[in-house]
Design a protein around this motif. Structure first.
Motif, PDB file in Angstrom:
ATOM      1  N   VAL A   1       5.297  38.199 -41.411  1.00  0.00           N
ATOM      2  CA  VAL A   1       4.677  36.885 -41.239  1.00  0.00           C
ATOM      3  C   VAL A   1       5.753  35.830 -41.082  1.00  0.00           C
ATOM      4  CG1 VAL A   1       3.185  35.150 -42.309  1.00  0.00           C
ATOM      5  CG2 VAL A   1       2.692  37.593 -42.628  1.00  0.00           C
ATOM      6  N   ASP A   2       5.512  34.894 -40.169  1.00  0.00           N
ATOM      7  CA  ASP A   2       6.400  33.732 -40.100  1.00  0.00           C
ATOM      8  C   ASP A   2       5.569  32.469 -39.964  1.00  0.00           C
ATOM      9  OD1 ASP A   2       6.416  32.743 -37.158  1.00  0.00           O
ATOM     10  OD2 ASP A   2       6.779  34.886 -36.945  1.00  0.00           O
ATOM     11  N   VAL A   3       6.117  31.384 -40.500  1.00  0.00           N
ATOM     12  CA  VAL A   3       5.492  30.069 -40.452  1.00  0.00           C
ATOM     13  C   VAL A   3       6.441  29.129 -39.731  1.00  0.00           C
ATOM     14  CG1 VAL A   3       4.572  28.141 -41.787  1.00  0.00           C
ATOM     15  CG2 VAL A   3       4.251  30.490 -42.608  1.00  0.00           C
ATOM     16  N   ASP A   4       5.965  28.499 -38.684  1.00  0.00           N
ATOM     17  CA  ASP A   4       6.799  27.609 -37.870  1.00  0.00           C
ATOM     18  C   ASP A   4       8.066  28.305 -37.390  1.00  0.00           C
ATOM     19  OD1 ASP A   4       4.973  25.550 -38.170  1.00  0.00           O
ATOM     20  OD2 ASP A   4       5.979  24.720 -39.927  1.00  0.00           O
ATOM     21  N   GLY A   5       7.948  29.599 -37.096  1.00  0.00           N
ATOM     22  CA  GLY A   5       9.078  30.354 -36.568  1.00  0.00           C
ATOM     23  C   GLY A   5      10.064  30.855 -37.597  1.00  0.00           C
TER      24      GLY A   5
ATOM     25  N   SER B   1      -7.155  42.278 -53.257  1.00  0.00           N
ATOM     26  CA  SER B   1      -6.016  43.196 -53.291  1.00  0.00           C
ATOM     27  C   SER B   1      -6.442  44.641 -53.209  1.00  0.00           C
ATOM     28  CB  SER B   1      -5.191  42.954 -54.566  1.00  0.00           C
ATOM     29  OG  SER B   1      -5.993  43.188 -55.709  1.00  0.00           O
ATOM     30  N   GLU B   2      -7.728  44.916 -53.552  1.00  0.00           N
ATOM     31  CA  GLU B   2      -8.208  46.286 -53.512  1.00  0.00           C
ATOM     32  C   GLU B   2      -8.951  46.601 -52.208  1.00  0.00           C
ATOM     33  OE1 GLU B   2      -9.027  46.749 -58.309  1.00  0.00           O
ATOM     34  OE2 GLU B   2     -10.631  46.190 -56.960  1.00  0.00           O
ATOM     35  N   ALA B   3      -9.224  45.563 -51.434  1.00  0.00           N
ATOM     36  CA  ALA B   3      -9.978  45.763 -50.206  1.00  0.00           C
ATOM     37  C   ALA B   3      -9.193  46.626 -49.234  1.00  0.00           C
ATOM     38  CB  ALA B   3     -10.304  44.414 -49.573  1.00  0.00           C
ATOM     39  N   PRO B   4      -9.853  47.631 -48.654  1.00  0.00           N
ATOM     40  CA  PRO B   4      -9.129  48.544 -47.755  1.00  0.00           C
ATOM     41  C   PRO B   4      -8.587  47.854 -46.512  1.00  0.00           C
ATOM     42  CG  PRO B   4     -11.505  48.928 -47.669  1.00  0.00           C
ATOM     43  CD  PRO B   4     -11.264  48.007 -48.823  1.00  0.00           C
ATOM     44  N   GLU B   5      -9.227  46.755 -46.109  1.00  0.00           N
ATOM     45  CA  GLU B   5      -8.778  46.087 -44.895  1.00  0.00           C
ATOM     46  C   GLU B   5      -7.626  45.132 -45.136  1.00  0.00           C
ATOM     47  OE1 GLU B   5     -12.464  43.720 -46.297  1.00  0.00           O
ATOM     48  OE2 GLU B   5     -11.667  45.769 -46.386  1.00  0.00           O
ATOM     49  N   GLY B   6      -7.146  45.031 -46.366  1.00  0.00           N
ATOM     50  CA  GLY B   6      -5.984  44.199 -46.652  1.00  0.00           C
ATOM     51  C   GLY B   6      -6.318  42.974 -47.482  1.00  0.00           C
ATOM     52  N   VAL B   7      -5.378  42.046 -47.528  1.00  0.00           N
ATOM     53  CA  VAL B   7      -5.481  40.849 -48.364  1.00  0.00           C
ATOM     54  C   VAL B   7      -5.540  39.626 -47.460  1.00  0.00           C
ATOM     55  CG1 VAL B   7      -4.455  39.604 -50.297  1.00  0.00           C
ATOM     56  CG2 VAL B   7      -4.013  42.052 -50.027  1.00  0.00           C
ATOM     57  N   ARG B   8      -6.332  38.643 -47.850  1.00  0.00           N
ATOM     58  CA  ARG B   8      -6.429  37.423 -47.048  1.00  0.00           C
ATOM     59  C   ARG B   8      -5.059  36.759 -46.913  1.00  0.00           C
ATOM     60  NH1 ARG B   8     -11.197  35.130 -45.558  1.00  0.00           N
ATOM     61  NH2 ARG B   8     -13.105  36.086 -46.378  1.00  0.00           N
ATOM     62  N   LEU B   9      -4.769  36.329 -45.705  1.00  0.00           N
ATOM     63  CA  LEU B   9      -3.478  35.709 -45.414  1.00  0.00           C
ATOM     64  C   LEU B   9      -3.228  34.498 -46.304  1.00  0.00           C
ATOM     65  CD1 LEU B   9      -0.972  35.643 -43.608  1.00  0.00           C
ATOM     66  CD2 LEU B   9      -2.305  34.357 -41.922  1.00  0.00           C
TER      67      LEU B   9
ATOM     68  N   THR C   1      -5.408  33.113 -35.430  1.00  0.00           N
ATOM     69  CA  THR C   1      -6.402  32.103 -35.040  1.00  0.00           C
ATOM     70  C   THR C   1      -7.604  32.064 -35.966  1.00  0.00           C
ATOM     71  OG1 THR C   1      -7.410  33.712 -33.534  1.00  0.00           O
ATOM     72  CG2 THR C   1      -5.760  32.215 -32.607  1.00  0.00           C
ATOM     73  N   GLU C   2      -7.885  33.170 -36.688  1.00  0.00           N
ATOM     74  CA  GLU C   2      -9.072  33.186 -37.547  1.00  0.00           C
ATOM     75  C   GLU C   2      -8.696  32.990 -39.013  1.00  0.00           C
ATOM     76  OE1 GLU C   2      -8.109  37.676 -37.139  1.00  0.00           O
ATOM     77  OE2 GLU C   2      -7.901  35.846 -35.948  1.00  0.00           O
ATOM     78  N   LEU C   3      -9.499  32.175 -39.715  1.00  0.00           N
ATOM     79  CA  LEU C   3      -9.225  31.855 -41.113  1.00  0.00           C
ATOM     80  C   LEU C   3      -9.415  33.059 -42.030  1.00  0.00           C
ATOM     81  CD1 LEU C   3     -10.863  28.320 -41.383  1.00  0.00           C
ATOM     82  CD2 LEU C   3      -8.433  28.881 -41.334  1.00  0.00           C
ATOM     83  N   GLY C   4     -10.201  34.020 -41.613  1.00  0.00           N
ATOM     84  CA  GLY C   4     -10.461  35.171 -42.468  1.00  0.00           C
ATOM     85  C   GLY C   4      -9.492  36.318 -42.264  1.00  0.00           C
ATOM     86  N   ARG C   5      -8.391  36.072 -41.594  1.00  0.00           N
ATOM     87  CA  ARG C   5      -7.436  37.142 -41.266  1.00  0.00           C
ATOM     88  C   ARG C   5      -6.908  37.803 -42.533  1.00  0.00           C
ATOM     89  NH1 ARG C   5      -3.887  38.456 -37.047  1.00  0.00           N
ATOM     90  NH2 ARG C   5      -2.871  40.403 -37.641  1.00  0.00           N
ATOM     91  N   ARG C   6      -6.910  39.123 -42.539  1.00  0.00           N
ATOM     92  CA  ARG C   6      -6.344  39.899 -43.646  1.00  0.00           C
ATOM     93  C   ARG C   6      -5.116  40.661 -43.143  1.00  0.00           C
ATOM     94  NH1 ARG C   6      -9.788  40.884 -48.142  1.00  0.00           N
ATOM     95  NH2 ARG C   6     -11.793  39.829 -47.929  1.00  0.00           N
ATOM     96  N   ILE C   7      -4.168  40.871 -44.044  1.00  0.00           N
ATOM     97  CA  ILE C   7      -2.936  41.572 -43.675  1.00  0.00           C
ATOM     98  C   ILE C   7      -2.564  42.569 -44.753  1.00  0.00           C
ATOM     99  CG2 ILE C   7      -2.092  39.550 -42.418  1.00  0.00           C
ATOM    100  CD1 ILE C   7      -0.061  39.181 -44.748  1.00  0.00           C
ATOM    101  N   ASP C   8      -1.629  43.431 -44.429  1.00  0.00           N
ATOM    102  CA  ASP C   8      -1.015  44.337 -45.406  1.00  0.00           C
ATOM    103  C   ASP C   8       0.347  43.754 -45.760  1.00  0.00           C
ATOM    104  OD1 ASP C   8       0.256  46.289 -46.857  1.00  0.00           O
ATOM    105  OD2 ASP C   8      -0.351  47.944 -45.551  1.00  0.00           O
TER     106      ASP C   8
END
Length: 262
Positions: A57-61, A4-12, A44-51
């Motif tokens: 974000v959507d799941v199955d549309g 949560s403190e990482a500047p690049e965001g939080v893991r999805l 596509t990547e498991l390590g994706r981080r977001i804000d």
């Protein structure tokens, strides 16, 4: 440094698990299967981080609400209650239905005092403004009890359209549910946000409304919720509502632009 403190965001995975979508392990499987999108692009990547504050974000549309502080409630508004959190004239208002919630909730759009039925209450101001904006055109379904025996020709007039003082209007759908003892039940589906539109349309075709209930608002249905009672949206309902609101999130309305829909 924590996620949560990482500047690049939080893991999805962490964000979606916190939002109640699924466990982190299951979310990883969703990513592998290409079922998750961030801002419209498949992850596509498991390590994706977001804000979580800005990314969509959507799941199955289906849209996911990442902010767990947001609350969404369906109320079956009784007649005699105005769609306001504080009525200057002292009439019964919506505060009696929001006092039990910790959050400060507001109504999405309005129903007039003598109309009952489905009203959405939320502390999500952005969603409320978008869904209540007249130009967004959320579909609403009403059941109206009217004077007189409604004919098939009258139903046809409602769907073909009629001229009112403020312009032409046509119901998206109309059907006669019942006729008995000098009155009829009519179901109207509209996306117009014009003031008291259902009452004015039915009066224009010679059948004044005596009772009016809103049964549906967008993807939300009143179901068996008793008059005067409320409940929180299910995850499925919330996903459908958020998906609808994000369809045109560029539309925003000031609170004063909300109109009575019926």
């Amino acid at each position: 440094m924590s996620d949560s403190e990482a500047p690049e965001g939080v893991r999805l995975q962490k964000v979606l698990a916190a939002a109640g979508v699924a466990s982190r392990r299951v979310v990883e499987q969703y990513i592998v299967e290409g079922r998750i999108k961030v801002n419209g692009e498949t992850v596509t990547e498991l390590g994706r981080r977001i804000d979580p504050e800005t990314d969509l974000v959507d799941v199955d549309g289906t849209a996911v609400q990442l902010d767990v502080s947001k609350r969404y409630v369906i109320l079956n508004k009784p007649t005699g209650v105005v769609s306001s959190m504080r009525d200057e004239s002292g009439r019964p208002d919506l505060r009696r239905f929001t006092d039990d919630y910790e959050e400060r909730l507001y109504n999405v759009g309005r129903l007039d005092a003598e109309t009952s039925g489905l009203l959405v209450l939320t502390n999500d101001g952005e969603l409320a403004h978008v869904l209540a904006h007249p130009s967004f055109g959320v579909t609403k379904v009403y059941i109206a009890k009217v004077d007189g025996a409604v004919t098939a020709q009258t139903i046809s007039r409602l769907t073909k359209g009629i001229d009112l003082d403020d312009g032409f209007i046509a119901a998206d759908k109309a059907r006669l549910l019942d006729t008995s003892r000098g009155s009829s039940l009519v179901e109207l589906t509209l996306h117009s946000g014009r003031n008291r539109i259902v009452r004015r349309m039915l009066a224009a075709v010679g059948h004044p409304v005596t009772e009016l209930v809103r049964r549906q608002f967008g993807p939300l249905h009143l179901g068996t919720l008793p008059v005067g009672k409320s409940r929180e949206l299910t995850k499925i309902e919330l996903g459908a509502l958020l998906t609808l609101s994000r369809r045109d999130s560029g539309v925003a309305a000031a609170p004063g632009e909300q109109q009575e829909n019926e």
